[in-house]
Structure formats: C-alpha cells, structure tokens
Scaffold this motif. Structure first.
Motif, short mmCIF file in Angstrom:
data_model
loop_
_atom_site.label_atom_id
_atom_site.label_comp_id
_atom_site.label_asym_id
_atom_site.label_seq_id
_atom_site.Cartn_x
_atom_site.Cartn_y
_atom_site.Cartn_z
N UNK A 399 0.84 -1.20 0.00
CA UNK A 399 0.00 0.00 0.00
C UNK A 399 0.87 1.25 0.00
N UNK A 400 0.43 2.27 -0.75
CA UNK A 400 1.22 3.49 -0.88
C UNK A 400 0.55 4.65 -0.15
N UNK A 401 1.31 5.33 0.66
CA UNK A 401 0.89 6.60 1.24
C UNK A 401 1.95 7.63 0.89
N UNK A 409 -4.34 12.22 1.90
CA UNK A 409 -4.15 10.83 1.50
C UNK A 409 -5.49 10.15 1.24
N UNK A 410 -6.47 10.40 2.09
CA UNK A 410 -7.75 9.70 1.97
C UNK A 410 -8.59 10.23 0.81
N UNK A 411 -8.49 11.53 0.53
CA UNK A 411 -9.35 12.14 -0.50
C UNK A 411 -8.64 12.26 -1.85
N UNK A 439 -3.68 11.29 14.97
CA UNK A 439 -4.05 12.63 15.41
C UNK A 439 -5.13 13.29 14.59
N UNK A 440 -5.90 12.52 13.84
CA UNK A 440 -7.02 13.10 13.08
C UNK A 440 -6.67 13.36 11.63
N UNK A 441 -7.65 13.94 10.92
CA UNK A 441 -7.52 14.14 9.46
C UNK A 441 -6.42 15.13 9.09
N UNK A 442 -6.11 16.07 9.96
CA UNK A 442 -5.12 17.10 9.60
C UNK A 442 -3.71 16.71 10.05
N UNK A 443 -3.55 15.53 10.62
CA UNK A 443 -2.21 15.07 11.00
C UNK A 443 -1.37 14.86 9.75
N UNK A 444 -0.08 15.09 9.90
CA UNK A 444 0.84 15.01 8.76
C UNK A 444 1.50 13.64 8.70
N UNK A 445 1.51 13.07 7.51
CA UNK A 445 2.21 11.81 7.26
C UNK A 445 3.52 12.15 6.55
N UNK A 446 4.65 11.72 7.08
CA UNK A 446 5.93 12.05 6.42
C UNK A 446 6.12 11.26 5.12
N UNK A 447 7.14 11.63 4.36
CA UNK A 447 7.42 10.96 3.10
C UNK A 447 7.65 9.47 3.32
N UNK A 448 7.04 8.65 2.45
CA UNK A 448 7.21 7.21 2.55
C UNK A 448 6.39 6.57 3.65
#
Length: 567
Positions: A399-401, A409-411, A439-448
């Motif tokens: 799976x890719x994020x 990511x979700x939208x 931490x919710x929808x506005x949480x940041x996912x780092x690269x990879x």
C-alpha cells in the motif's frame, strides 16, 4: 523581463557617450562644472537601473517555478508510462531525472535569467552605445566580436555533445546502482560484493572519463575571450595615435570607447564564455534529455474511445491469454469468466500462479496478448483512460501513502469528499484506531509513510479506495498485513459498498466470504462456491488444508511461550 532588462542596461548604453561629453565638452574645455554635471547624470541613470533590476525579480519567479512544476509532472507521467510498458532500468534513471535533472533546470534557468540576462544585456548595450559614439570604433570592435561569437558557437556545440555524454553516464550510474542497493541483502548473502562493486566502479569510471573529456573541451573558451576582449582593447590602444592625429576621434570619444569595451563588453564576453557557456550547455543538454524522456511515442495499442457514461459494470473475459514474452509459457491461458455487476469474487491459487497478473489484466493495467476483456460490452482497452481509472480501482499488496495530511491521503481519488463521507469510509474498513493514533484528518504523514506500520498503510489505502467513486474494486492481497478480524471487517465494508469486489485471497476466510471463487492455477481454472470447490477440487482442498494448517501453526507459536515451562 526584456523590457525591464532594457531599462536596467540604460546606464551601460549611455556611459561611453556621457564620459566623452564630460571630457571633451567639460574638463578639456575648461568647464569642470559641465564635466561633473555629465557624470552626475550617469549616476542618476544608475538609480533608474536599480529600479529596473528590482522589477525583474517578480517576473523571474513567475517564469521559473511554474516551469519546474510542469516538468516534474511531465517527467513523472512519462516515467510511469515507461514502467507500465515494462521498460527496464526505469527506476534509477527516473529518480535522477525527477530530482537532479529537473532541479538542475530550475537552478540553471534561474541563474541565467538573473545573472546572464543582466550581463549580456549590458554587452548588447555597450555595442549599441559604441555605434552611437563612433562608427569607426564600432566597426573595429564589432569585427572581433563577430569572430569571437562564431568561434563560441562552435565551442558551444562541442561542449553540448560532450556534456550530453556526461548526463547519460550519470543516469547509467543510477541504473547500475539502484538494483544493487535494493538487493543488497542478496548481494551480501551470495558473497557478490566484489562483483557489485566492480559493476558500480565501471559505471563511475565511465562517467569520470566523460567529465574529463568535457573539461578538456572547455579550454577552447580562452580563444573566445582573446578574440572578443583582448584583441579589441589592444587594437584601440595601438590605433589611438593615428585616430587622434587624423581627428577621426576626440580624446573623450577614445576614452568612451575604452569604457564600452573594458566595461560592458568585457563583462558580457567573460561571463558568456565562462559561466554562461556552462549554463547554456548544461541547460541545453538536460532539457534535451528530458524532452527525449517525455516525448510521446507512437502508440501500438488501439486508440481509446472518448469518455461516455457506462450503462453497466458487467465484466467478461473471453479466452484471455497473457505471457511476459511471446516465447514464454503464458501466465494466463485461455481464461473465460463472467463477473456480473455486484459480484463478490475471490481469486485463489498456488503462489506464483499469476493471480497478481490477472489483477493487472482486470484493472486494465496490462493488455492480453489474445482474447478480450469486456466491460459493459466494450473492450476494456478502448475505454477512455481517465474514465477507466475512475471506474476500476486496484489496491496492491504494498500500500502506498504519500507525504501530506491524512485527509489529503484519503481524498486523493475524491477531492470533494465531505468529512461525513470520510468518517463513513474510515469506519467501514476499520481504520478508526489508526486515524486516532495519527491525530485526526489534519495530522501530517511524512514521506514514505515513515512511522506507520504496514497494516496502517494498508488501512489508509483501503479507506482511500472505499471513498472513491470506482464501481469495481480489486484487492490484490491488500489486507495481508491485517489480522484476520481486521481483514474480515475491511472486506465486509467493501462487500456492502455498491459495485463489484474482486479479492486476490490471502487467507481461506477471504474465499469463504465470497459469493463466487475462481480457483486459478494458470491452466485449468475452476469457478464455484467454497463448498462446491471443496467437494470437487483436490487442488482447492489442498489449499484450504494448507491455509488452515498454517493458521493453526501460527496460533500455536503465538500462545506457546506462555504455556511452555521453559520459555
């Protein structure tokens, strides 16, 4: 930018003329105040020039940054298309193109428009001012400049060809090193470090030799400087007594001519030959290479029809055959099956049977060598590409994020989704705990997706596709990192979703939940329910037994440390 550059070069254009006026009509005529007035006028023009320089920068930003963004999009698109065509050595070269080469274009173009533009404009202004000051001086200097620029073009072409080799050798280093780095564990276990090191060293040495050849060619630039700057100055000094005695020039005009040559013209030629040649060559070669990468190749597949709404989503495979080469044994052979709209189909089979290849065929990512895949009665390969991607979604095992917020990511496949729709998708696939932990929808996912477990990445991908408008969803072992309960929840969520669900099964429970099962072994596929296949297929019974034994062994391994008296 050209207009503001002209204003910026105005002091250079009039500098020689004003110096001549200050000397001839001012200081030599005994009118010092007039001489200083001419010099003050030139100082005032430098203030105007500074204003012109200030106005250039907003236009510089508007020129460079959109170009970089468009090039990133073009190169990534071309790289994905090359990978889809099965071209080899795409990864290493594509990374180099997207990072090094595109960034090089941005830096080179920015530097050229910022510095080279300014200096070259001053050189053109100096030649124009020289023509206004004295046609004699202009004729002498222009002759040398024309010879110098002719030689410069010849040298530039040679530099271009040499540097192109450097860029290609740099890509080759990436092509050689990328598979070695990705397979470093296998290299170590096979004691192949010397071979791997030698392969990379050879590629690096070829790049170094290309760089040495490029450096040797750069020496020719000294001849351009001699012709364009040194010889004009020497000529003016040598001819000065004759020009003054014959009254072809005044003292002020001669001084003004020296100012033009030693000031604006010398700066322009020196910059063009030294830094400018590097900028032009590098920019030309990199752009040329990226143009090759992004060039549209003639399509060997039938033209796709324009987008039009589908009346239904019934899928049919008619005698589909696919192999990875014309001479290899087909991975999919003469497969025919109907997948009516709304079906929940599980695909099971031995490892290596070609289930993921079948998933790619069903998603339209790979075209069959023989036979047809029909959707709503039309051939899958002729449906508009963008429409096909909206109607069919494939989630692979990995799976890719991407870097961004959870919401982004979700939208990604449905940008207009409401928060309520997001919440429904998250709940449907069981991603609520993951969302809360991040931490919710506005949480940041780092690269990879750094910091996310493989299971959490799969849940985000599942929620993304559950939210999208696709009416056919293919899960290619997309829940393999989830525990059985989480997998069941996610698959139930997709089964309740409108449309067709095709699951490449990772566990026997996935097959038991399906309406129909395709037992896929690449040669004689069978279709039926779980009970039906269990009763009449020895292969399916073996697979069920293997899955259950594996589950029992895993469960025993998990509980044994607590029960054992000797942990």
């Amino acid at each position: 930018m050209v207009a503001w550059s002209a204003l910026e070069a105005l002091p250079t254009f009039v500098s020689g003329v004003l110096i001549a006026k200050a000397i001839d009509d001012g200081f030599l005529a005994g009118r010092s105040s007039a001489g200083f007035a001419w010099l003050a006028a030139m100082a005032g023009l430098w203030i105007v020039s500074a204003f012109g320089t200030r106005q250039v920068y907003p236009w510089l930003i508007l020129s460079v940054e959109p170009l970089r963004d468009s090039m990133v999009r073009a190169v990534i698109t071309a790289s994905l298309h090359r990978a889809m065509r099965g071209e080899r050595d795409v990864t290493g070269s594509s990374v180099s193109q997207i990072t090094e080469q595109v960034e090089a274009v941005r830096v080179l173009l920015s530097t050229m428009l910022r510095n080279m533009r300014q200096v070259v404009a001053a050189g053109v202004a100096a030649l124009a001012g020289l023509a206004v000051l004295s046609t004699t001086l202009a004729a002498i200097v222009s002759g040398f400049v024309v010879l110098a620029m002719t030689l410069f073009v010849v040298v530039l072409r040679s530099l271009f060809l040499r540097y192109r080799v450097v860029v290609l050798r740099s890509e080759q280093v990436g092509n050689v090193a990328a598979p070695i780095v990705s397979g470093i564990r296998d290299v170590a276990t096979q004691a192949a470090e010397p071979r791997a090191a030698a392969d990379v060293a050879d590629a690096i040495e070829e790049q170094a030799e290309a760089l040495r050849g490029f450096a040797r060619t750069r020496v020719l630039r000294l001849l351009v400087v001699t012709l364009g700057v040194h010889l004009p100055l020497i000529s003016l000094v040598a001819l000065a007594p004759w020009l003054l005695s014959s009254q072809m020039l005044t003292t002020g005009a001669l001084a003004g001519g020296v100012i033009y040559v030693a000031g604006g013209l010398q700066s322009a030629v020196m910059f063009l030959v030294n830094a400018g040649s590097t900028l032009l060559v590098s920019l030309g070669v990199v752009l040329d290479r990226l143009a090759e990468v992004c060039a549209d190749e003639p399509s060997t597949t039938p033209a796709r029809s324009s987008a039009s709404p589908l009346d239904g989503y019934n899928m049919r495979l008619q005698r589909v055959t696919f192999g990875y080469s014309q001479h290899a044994r087909p991975v999919v052979h003469d497969l025919s099956i109907d997948v009516p709209e709304g079906t929940h189909l599980a695909v099971v089979g031995p490892s290596g049977a070609g289930k993921s290849t079948l998933a790619n065929l069903l998603a339209g990512l790979t075209e069959p060598q023989h036979g047809q895949i029909l959707l709503d009665g039309g051939e899958l390969g002729r449906i508009d590409e963008q429409q096909l991607r909206r109607e069919i979604a494939l989630i692979p095992q990995d799976a890719y994020v991407f870097a961004g917020t959870v919401r982004e990511n979700l939208t990604y496949l449905r940008p207009d989704a409401t928060t309520e729709a997001l919440a429904d998708a998250v709940a449907a696939v069981g991603a609520g705990e993951t969302l809360a932990r991040l931490g919710g929808y506005e949480a940041t996912i780092p690269a990879g997706g750094e910091g996310l477990s493989p299971a959490e990445r799969q849940l985000i991908a599942l929620a993304r596709v559950h939210l999208c408008p696709a009416r056919i969803v293919i899960l290619d072992e997309a829940t393999c990192h989830l525990d059985p309960a989480a997998e069941a929840l996610a698959e139930h969520g997709f089964a309740r979703r409108p449309g067709t669900l095709i699951v490449i099964a990772h566990r026997i429970s996935s097959a038991e939940r399906a309406d129909r099962i395709l037992l896929f072994s690449g040669t004689t596929p069978e279709v039926g329910t779980h009970d039906d296949l269990l009763a009449r297929s020895d292969l399916y019974a073996e697979l069920v037994g293997y899955w259950r034994d594996e589950h029992r062994a895993r469960h025993t391994d998990e509980v044994e440390p607590e029960a054992s008296p000797h942990p």
